[in-house]
Design a protein around this motif. Structure first.
Motif, mmCIF file in Angstrom:
data_model
loop_
_atom_site.group_PDB
_atom_site.id
_atom_site.type_symbol
_atom_site.label_atom_id
_atom_site.label_comp_id
_atom_site.label_asym_id
_atom_site.label_seq_id
_atom_site.Cartn_x
_atom_site.Cartn_y
_atom_site.Cartn_z
ATOM 1 N N ALA A 47 0.830 -1.209 0.000
ATOM 2 C CA ALA A 47 0.000 0.000 0.000
ATOM 3 C C ALA A 47 0.864 1.259 0.000
ATOM 4 N N ALA A 48 1.998 1.190 0.665
ATOM 5 C CA ALA A 48 2.873 2.357 0.779
ATOM 6 C C ALA A 48 3.754 2.562 -0.451
ATOM 7 N N HIS A 49 4.209 1.456 -1.044
ATOM 8 C CA HIS A 49 5.216 1.573 -2.098
ATOM 9 C C HIS A 49 4.825 0.918 -3.423
ATOM 10 N N GLY A 50 3.781 0.111 -3.433
ATOM 11 C CA GLY A 50 3.438 -0.652 -4.622
ATOM 12 C C GLY A 50 4.122 -2.011 -4.598
ATOM 13 N N VAL A 51 3.565 -2.954 -5.328
ATOM 14 C CA VAL A 51 4.111 -4.311 -5.334
ATOM 15 C C VAL A 51 5.496 -4.348 -5.980
ATOM 16 N N ALA A 52 5.640 -3.704 -7.120
ATOM 17 C CA ALA A 52 6.903 -3.773 -7.857
ATOM 18 C C ALA A 52 8.065 -3.211 -7.057
ATOM 19 N N ALA A 53 7.810 -2.167 -6.272
ATOM 20 C CA ALA A 53 8.887 -1.513 -5.525
ATOM 21 C C ALA A 53 9.160 -2.162 -4.177
ATOM 22 N N THR A 54 8.376 -3.161 -3.807
ATOM 23 C CA THR A 54 8.560 -3.848 -2.527
ATOM 24 C C THR A 54 9.322 -5.149 -2.747
ATOM 25 N N THR A 55 10.365 -5.365 -1.976
ATOM 26 C CA THR A 55 11.164 -6.580 -2.126
ATOM 27 C C THR A 55 10.775 -7.622 -1.084
ATOM 28 N N ALA A 56 11.102 -8.860 -1.392
ATOM 29 C CA ALA A 56 10.860 -9.939 -0.439
ATOM 30 C C ALA A 56 11.668 -9.716 0.836
ATOM 31 N N GLU A 57 12.851 -9.179 0.696
ATOM 32 C CA GLU A 57 13.691 -8.902 1.864
ATOM 33 C C GLU A 57 13.010 -7.902 2.801
ATOM 34 N N GLU A 58 12.353 -6.898 2.233
ATOM 35 C CA GLU A 58 11.647 -5.907 3.047
ATOM 36 C C GLU A 58 10.460 -6.539 3.774
ATOM 37 N N ILE A 59 9.750 -7.420 3.081
ATOM 38 C CA ILE A 59 8.610 -8.090 3.713
ATOM 39 C C ILE A 59 9.083 -8.957 4.870
ATOM 40 N N ALA A 60 10.131 -9.729 4.648
ATOM 41 C CA ALA A 60 10.663 -10.603 5.691
ATOM 42 C C ALA A 60 11.126 -9.792 6.893
ATOM 43 N N LYS A 77 6.062 -12.944 -3.674
ATOM 44 C CA LYS A 77 5.659 -11.878 -2.763
ATOM 45 C C LYS A 77 4.162 -11.589 -2.880
ATOM 46 N N GLU A 78 3.582 -11.783 -4.064
ATOM 47 C CA GLU A 78 2.134 -11.591 -4.190
ATOM 48 C C GLU A 78 1.362 -12.609 -3.359
ATOM 49 N N LEU A 79 1.836 -13.851 -3.346
ATOM 50 C CA LEU A 79 1.142 -14.900 -2.591
ATOM 51 C C LEU A 79 1.283 -14.735 -1.086
ATOM 52 N N CYS A 80 2.141 -13.826 -0.652
ATOM 53 C CA CYS A 80 2.245 -13.542 0.784
ATOM 54 C C CYS A 80 0.886 -13.151 1.373
ATOM 55 N N VAL A 81 0.046 -12.514 0.552
ATOM 56 C CA VAL A 81 -1.205 -11.963 1.061
ATOM 57 C C VAL A 81 -2.335 -12.991 1.123
ATOM 58 N N ARG A 82 -2.123 -14.160 0.579
ATOM 59 C CA ARG A 82 -3.203 -15.154 0.465
ATOM 60 C C ARG A 82 -3.916 -15.455 1.781
ATOM 61 N N PRO A 83 -3.217 -15.608 2.912
ATOM 62 C CA PRO A 83 -3.931 -15.917 4.156
ATOM 63 C C PRO A 83 -4.968 -14.873 4.549
ATOM 64 N N LEU A 84 -4.732 -13.614 4.226
ATOM 65 C CA LEU A 84 -5.721 -12.584 4.527
ATOM 66 C C LEU A 84 -6.995 -12.779 3.713
ATOM 67 N N LEU A 85 -6.857 -13.341 2.525
ATOM 68 C CA LEU A 85 -8.001 -13.537 1.649
ATOM 69 C C LEU A 85 -8.747 -14.833 1.935
#
Length: 217
Positions: A47-60, A77-85
């Protein structure tokens, strides 16, 4: 999407399973909590940076785990959100599976819509995520895949109660209606276009009541 990695985690709807009503073992609860935390942090960063600009390292890092551990839970990284859905969809599936056979199945969802959980008890994250699916193709693909998987499970549950095959027309149609109602209700609530859609359970209840004639009895 990021390249796939070994040990990618799948949401609870994967494999046609659906949630269980019993309390899962501690290890499974910890894994589920970690998946939800990863999902929340991924949504915040997207939400803050967009998917393309967000790295897996930042998520971790935001989730307090190593990147190596992250890939044990997800394959992109897109599938990271699956549990919320999948959170609320799994709840509905478990409720349908446990509903007494001498009572109409529609009551399982209509009667408990007010108690349906927010996604991982974090409705703000779910709202942000569903809004992101409108502008982020990768997240939209995950959202639609989650509902496709859920529809197959709904058809299995409905068919079993009707004594039919999941491939028969009636359970497939009922499952499609139920799945569509849930998806549209969440999108309506997240979009904020409906002044009466301030609360997700209320919106779900309204949508289910509108579609009641097409839901399984």
């Amino acid at each position: 999407m990021d390249a796939a990695h070994v040990g990618g985690g799948q949401g609870p709807m994967a494999g046609g399973g659906g949630a269980r009503l019993g309390r899962p073992p501690l290890t499974e609860r910890r894994k589920a909590a970690t998946r939800l935390e990863i999902a929340r942090e991924a949504v915040r960063l997207f939400a803050a940076h967009g998917v393309a600009a967000t790295t897996a390292e930042e998520i971790a890092s935001a989730a307090g785990i190593s990147q190596r551990t992250l890939w044990r839970y997800t394959s992109s990284k897109e599938l990271c959100v699956r549990p919320l859905l999948t959170y609320a969809l799994d709840f509905v599936t478990a409720l349908m599976r446990s509903w007494p056979r001498d009572r109409p199945l529609v009551e399982a969802v209509l009667g408990d819509a007010s108690s349906l959980p927010g996604s991982g008890t974090d409705p703000d994250a779910l709202r942000d995520l569903v809004r992101l699916t409108l502008t982020e193709p990768g997240l939209r693909a995950v959202w639609l895949q989650v509902h496709h998987d859920a529809e197959l499970v709904f058809a299995e549950v409905i068919a079993e109660r009707m004594g039919l095959s999941p491939e028969d027309l009636a359970p497939r149609v009922h499952a499609t209606v139920l799945n569509g109602v849930l998806r549209v209700a969440v999108e309506q609530w997240a979009g904020g276009a409906d002044p009466q859609a301030s609360e997700l359970p209320r919106t779900l209840a309204r949508a289910l009541e509108i579609a009641r004639p097409g839901l399984p009895g």
